[in-house]
Motif scaffolding. Structure first.
Motif, short mmCIF file in Angstrom:
data_model
loop_
_atom_site.label_atom_id
_atom_site.label_comp_id
_atom_site.label_asym_id
_atom_site.label_seq_id
_atom_site.Cartn_x
_atom_site.Cartn_y
_atom_site.Cartn_z
N UNK A 99 0.75 -1.14 -0.21
CA UNK A 99 0.01 0.19 0.04
C UNK A 99 0.97 1.09 -0.11
N UNK A 100 0.66 2.26 -0.87
CA UNK A 100 1.52 3.37 -0.98
C UNK A 100 1.65 4.11 0.60
N UNK A 101 2.76 4.34 0.70
CA UNK A 101 3.06 5.09 1.85
C UNK A 101 4.48 5.78 1.76
N UNK A 102 4.79 6.98 2.51
CA UNK A 102 6.23 7.30 2.23
C UNK A 102 6.22 8.47 1.54
N UNK A 103 7.08 9.55 1.25
CA UNK A 103 7.27 10.33 0.28
C UNK A 103 7.90 9.83 -1.00
N UNK A 104 7.62 10.25 -2.14
CA UNK A 104 7.92 9.64 -3.43
C UNK A 104 9.30 10.24 -3.95
N UNK B 186 14.35 20.63 -10.39
CA UNK B 186 14.12 19.66 -11.63
C UNK B 186 15.13 18.57 -11.57
N UNK B 187 14.72 17.37 -11.62
CA UNK B 187 15.92 16.20 -11.92
C UNK B 187 15.91 15.40 -10.51
N UNK B 188 14.96 15.81 -9.64
CA UNK B 188 14.88 15.02 -8.32
C UNK B 188 14.48 13.63 -8.59
N UNK B 189 15.27 12.57 -7.98
CA UNK B 189 14.70 11.28 -8.35
C UNK B 189 13.49 11.02 -7.63
N UNK B 190 12.53 10.21 -8.45
CA UNK B 190 11.13 9.91 -7.89
C UNK B 190 11.22 8.40 -7.52
N UNK B 191 10.49 7.94 -6.76
CA UNK B 191 10.76 6.60 -6.46
C UNK B 191 9.22 6.04 -6.11
N UNK B 192 9.09 4.78 -6.49
CA UNK B 192 7.62 4.06 -6.34
C UNK B 192 7.33 3.88 -4.69
N UNK B 193 6.04 4.15 -4.26
CA UNK B 193 5.95 4.22 -2.94
C UNK B 193 5.30 2.65 -2.37
N UNK B 194 5.04 2.00 -3.50
CA UNK B 194 4.83 0.60 -3.07
C UNK B 194 4.94 -0.29 -4.28
N UNK B 195 4.80 -1.50 -4.13
CA UNK B 195 4.91 -2.56 -5.19
C UNK B 195 3.77 -2.22 -6.06
N UNK B 196 3.78 -2.62 -7.34
CA UNK B 196 2.75 -2.58 -8.31
C UNK B 196 3.33 -2.46 -9.72
N UNK B 197 2.16 -2.33 -10.45
CA UNK B 197 2.37 -2.57 -11.89
C UNK B 197 2.11 -1.23 -12.71
#
Length: 313
Positions: A134-139, A173-184
């Motif tokens: 389930x999505x949580x935390x900052x991306x 601009x160019x800041x890394x963006x991460x997935x906040x949970x497992x998914x497709x």
């Protein structure tokens, strides 16, 4: 007289003679030839025009046939659209029934009173599994000011006239963006200059989804499986963006959830999301996740037994 041609005409009144130049014969022959050529040209012109008329008539018949075919196909498509519309109405009713079951209030935003769950029964592995699904935390890894971003988010809420919307992270601009949970990866839009610009939508388990908009670059494509914390792109200012930022959204069955709750959710304050967001039947979800964790335990145990048997052999 040698250069003259004498023509004598005899009738009842007598005879008359006419003297013509010898080249008059050539002139008469030329006139006759010219007249014959004109007749021949008229014949071929008429033939050409008749062929053109036949060709136009043929094309007209073909056009009429195509029109009749398109007309019939149009009626067929109208019937199909009507049928699909009825099917969509049925699907929409089923979706409404599903939303009533999970008490997702699209218009009123009212919270449902679900039965409280006993979080003390959850093991550490089960909590970890919940936080991975389930999505949580900052991306993003860093941003300028959380308070500033939240104020921008509040401003957007007022403009959109909705009770809840996404979260604007003011970030270079160019800041890394991460997935906040497992998914497709459900959508990975690139080279877009309108709306959300370049954005990614991830479908997570149990009806949750997350969106990351105004990206400078996407590192994933539709259909990719991603894990929590995986790098998926870089922030930017594409689309209708008033500066460098990342727009982040969390949804449950299409309803936008309060991003402040889910960006602050982690292992240290695991219980808070269950207390602050009562619009979700957490107990049913937790039961499902507990079953998944139990199955994983059985699978690991079964693999371990097979490995021990193999070693003994």
């Amino acid at each position: 007289m040698q250069d003259k041609l004498v023509v004598t005409i005899v009738d009842e009144s007598g005879s008359r003679q006419f003297r013509l130049p010898k080249n008059a014969t050539k002139i008469l022959l030329f006139i006759c030839f010219l007249f014959a050529a004109l007749l021949l040209s008229c014949f071929f012109l008429m033939k050409f025009l008749m062929e053109k008329i036949d060709d136009i008539a043929f094309k007209k018949n073909v056009a009429i046939s195509e029109y009749k075919y398109i007309y019939q196909k149009n009626n067929f498509l109208k019937d199909q659209i009507k049928q699909k519309g009825e099917e969509l109405a049925v699907v929409g009713q089923k979706i409404d029934d599903l939303e009533n079951i999970v008490s997702v209030k699209k218009t009123t935003g009212e919270s449902s009173k679900y039965e409280k769950i006993d979080l003390q029964d959850l093991s550490l592995s089960q909590k970890t599994l919940i936080l991975s699904l389930i999505p949580n935390g900052e991306p993003i890894s860093s941003y300028i000011s959380k308070d500033l971003a939240y104020q921008k988010s509040r401003s957007m809420k007022k403009i959109n006239n909705t009770s809840t919307t996404g979260y604007d992270f003011a970030t270079p601009q160019g800041t890394a963006v991460y997935a906040t949970a497992d998914g497709v990866i459900d959508i990975a839009k690139s080279n877009s200059s309108n709306g959300y610009g370049n954005f990614i939508k991830i479908s997570h388990s149990f009806g949750f989804s997350s969106m990351y908009a105004h990206l400078e670059k996407s590192l994933v494509k539709k259909g990719d499986f991603v894990q929590k914390g995986q790098l998926i792109g870089y922030s930017g200012h594409t689309g209708n963006s008033n500066g460098d930022k990342l727009y982040y959204e969390v949804r449950f069955l299409g309803k936008v959830l309060d991003p402040a709750i889910y960006t602050a959710w982690n292992a240290n304050n695991f219980e808070e999301v269950f207390d602050h967001d009562a619009s979700i039947d957490w107990k049913s979800l937790v039961w499902t996740i507990q079953d998944m964790a139990q199955l994983q335990t059985y699978k690991l145990s079964y693999q371990s037994d097979d490995f021990d048997v193999g070693k003994k052999k």
